[in-house]
Motif scaffolding. Structure first.
Motif, PDB file in Angstrom:
ATOM      1  N   ILE A  18      54.180 -17.205 -77.397  1.00 56.53           N
ATOM      2  CA  ILE A  18      54.064 -16.865 -78.820  1.00 56.53           C
ATOM      3  C   ILE A  18      52.596 -16.846 -79.255  1.00 56.53           C
ATOM      4  N   VAL A  19      51.839 -17.839 -78.832  1.00 60.05           N
ATOM      5  CA  VAL A  19      50.421 -17.894 -79.190  1.00 60.05           C
ATOM      6  C   VAL A  19      49.665 -16.712 -78.592  1.00 60.05           C
ATOM      7  N   SER A  20      49.948 -16.358 -77.348  1.00 60.74           N
ATOM      8  CA  SER A  20      49.223 -15.253 -76.711  1.00 60.74           C
ATOM      9  C   SER A  20      49.509 -13.915 -77.372  1.00 60.74           C
ATOM     10  N   PHE A  21      50.707 -13.711 -77.900  1.00 61.56           N
ATOM     11  CA  PHE A  21      50.999 -12.454 -78.597  1.00 61.56           C
ATOM     12  C   PHE A  21      50.396 -12.423 -79.991  1.00 61.56           C
ATOM     13  N   ASN A  22      50.263 -13.557 -80.627  1.00 62.11           N
ATOM     14  CA  ASN A  22      49.725 -13.598 -81.985  1.00 62.11           C
ATOM     15  C   ASN A  22      48.209 -13.611 -82.032  1.00 62.11           C
ATOM     16  N   TYR A  23      47.548 -14.116 -81.006  1.00 68.41           N
ATOM     17  CA  TYR A  23      46.089 -14.228 -80.986  1.00 68.41           C
ATOM     18  C   TYR A  23      45.554 -13.555 -79.736  1.00 68.41           C
ATOM     19  N   GLN A  24      45.500 -12.233 -79.746  1.00 68.87           N
ATOM     20  CA  GLN A  24      45.033 -11.511 -78.570  1.00 68.87           C
ATOM     21  C   GLN A  24      43.512 -11.569 -78.495  1.00 68.87           C
ATOM     22  N   VAL A  25      42.982 -11.692 -77.288  1.00 67.24           N
ATOM     23  CA  VAL A  25      41.559 -11.781 -77.058  1.00 67.24           C
ATOM     24  C   VAL A  25      40.995 -10.366 -76.946  1.00 67.24           C
ATOM     25  N   SER A  26      39.935 -10.074 -77.709  1.00 72.32           N
ATOM     26  CA  SER A  26      39.377  -8.724 -77.715  1.00 72.32           C
ATOM     27  C   SER A  26      38.513  -8.439 -76.493  1.00 72.32           C
ATOM     28  N   MET A  27      38.119  -9.463 -75.728  1.00 77.99           N
ATOM     29  CA  MET A  27      37.242  -9.236 -74.580  1.00 77.99           C
ATOM     30  C   MET A  27      37.994  -8.657 -73.392  1.00 77.99           C
ATOM     31  N   VAL A  28      39.291  -8.745 -73.355  1.00 82.62           N
ATOM     32  CA  VAL A  28      40.073  -8.269 -72.224  1.00 82.62           C
ATOM     33  C   VAL A  28      40.299  -6.768 -72.371  1.00 82.62           C
ATOM     34  N   GLU A  29      39.938  -6.032 -71.357  1.00 79.32           N
ATOM     35  CA  GLU A  29      40.118  -4.586 -71.360  1.00 79.32           C
ATOM     36  C   GLU A  29      41.431  -4.247 -70.662  1.00 79.32           C
ATOM     37  N   ASP A  30      42.279  -3.460 -71.317  1.00 86.38           N
ATOM     38  CA  ASP A  30      43.532  -3.091 -70.674  1.00 86.38           C
ATOM     39  C   ASP A  30      43.358  -1.897 -69.735  1.00 86.38           C
ATOM     40  N   ASP A  31      42.254  -1.187 -69.860  1.00 82.20           N
ATOM     41  CA  ASP A  31      41.990  -0.064 -68.969  1.00 82.20           C
ATOM     42  C   ASP A  31      40.807  -0.405 -68.050  1.00 82.20           C
ATOM     43  N   TYR A  32      40.884  -1.564 -67.401  1.00 81.97           N
ATOM     44  CA  TYR A  32      39.776  -2.052 -66.583  1.00 81.97           C
ATOM     45  C   TYR A  32      39.441  -1.109 -65.441  1.00 81.97           C
ATOM     46  N   TYR A  33      40.411  -0.392 -64.908  1.00 82.26           N
ATOM     47  CA  TYR A  33      40.136   0.522 -63.802  1.00 82.26           C
ATOM     48  C   TYR A  33      39.233   1.660 -64.289  1.00 82.26           C
ATOM     49  N   ASP A  34      39.575   2.239 -65.432  1.00 82.20           N
ATOM     50  CA  ASP A  34      38.747   3.312 -65.989  1.00 82.20           C
ATOM     51  C   ASP A  34      37.353   2.801 -66.337  1.00 82.20           C
ATOM     52  N   GLU A  35      37.275   1.570 -66.862  1.00 81.25           N
ATOM     53  CA  GLU A  35      35.977   0.978 -67.182  1.00 81.25           C
ATOM     54  C   GLU A  35      35.141   0.826 -65.906  1.00 81.25           C
ATOM     55  N   GLY A  36      35.768   0.387 -64.830  1.00 79.27           N
ATOM     56  CA  GLY A  36      35.052   0.220 -63.562  1.00 79.27           C
ATOM     57  C   GLY A  36      34.576   1.544 -62.998  1.00 79.27           C
TER      58      GLY A  36
END
Length: 176
Positions: A35-53
């Motif tokens: 519940i905490v992880s869905f309510n307070y998402q961290v902005s530093m995590v990239e969901d498209d890390y492969y494209d970023e790399g």
């Protein structure tokens, strides 16, 4: 028969409840963390890390271009509400605008993307929101995104920050 000789039902014994409480506590704690992880998402995590790399290789070409132009920049952030940039080049080109990104290492809501206007030969000024003390990542590019200079700005700072092309770009730029 005595009462002590009678066997009590299992649910009246304390040990089965202790054994049940341990996995039950783990399940409740897991639900809480989900519940905490869905309510307070961290902005530093990239969901498209492969494209970023994969984009890193495209970005390095901009560093090589800055090294081939012999670019350096002096960034003065002591004024507070604006950045003064002196851009030096072996070929002394003057670009009309520069794109500047100021990135906070941990707080994404403080990041700023601004445009610096040319005020003279090699001189640029950009209006910014006041920066908090601490470390900031600085990225300067021309408007056509052909080259970039990167560095770290530590505030408060009295003297200008000197930005040069990264060493890897200079090594890749040499022939042979």
């Amino acid at each position: 028969m005595k009462d002590d000789d009678k066997q009590r039902p299992w649910y009246r014994e304390p040990w089965p409840w202790v054994l049940i409480a341990i996995p039950a506590a783990a399940v409740i704690w897991s639900i809480f963390l989900i519940i905490v992880s869905f309510n307070y998402q961290v902005s530093m995590v990239e969901d498209d890390y492969y494209d970023e790399g994969m984009g890193i290789n495209r970005e390095l070409s901009r560093d090589v271009e800055a090294a081939s132009l012999g670019l350096t920049a002096e960034v003065d952030a002591s004024a507070g509400k604006h950045l003064d940039i002196t851009l030096n080049s072996e070929q002394q080109r003057n670009w009309d605008k520069l794109k500047i990104e100021l990135l906070h290492p941990t707080l994404g809501d403080r990041d700023q993307s601004v445009t610096a206007q040319r005020t003279g030969a090699g001189q640029y000024r950009a209006r910014i929101d006041e920066l908090s003390e601490g470390r900031w990542y600085l990225d300067i590019r021309n408007a056509d995104n052909e080259w970039r200079l990167k560095g770290e700005l530590e505030l408060p700072r009295e003297e200008p920050l000197v930005l040069k092309p990264i060493r890897e770009a200079r090594a890749n730029d040499r022939p042979g």
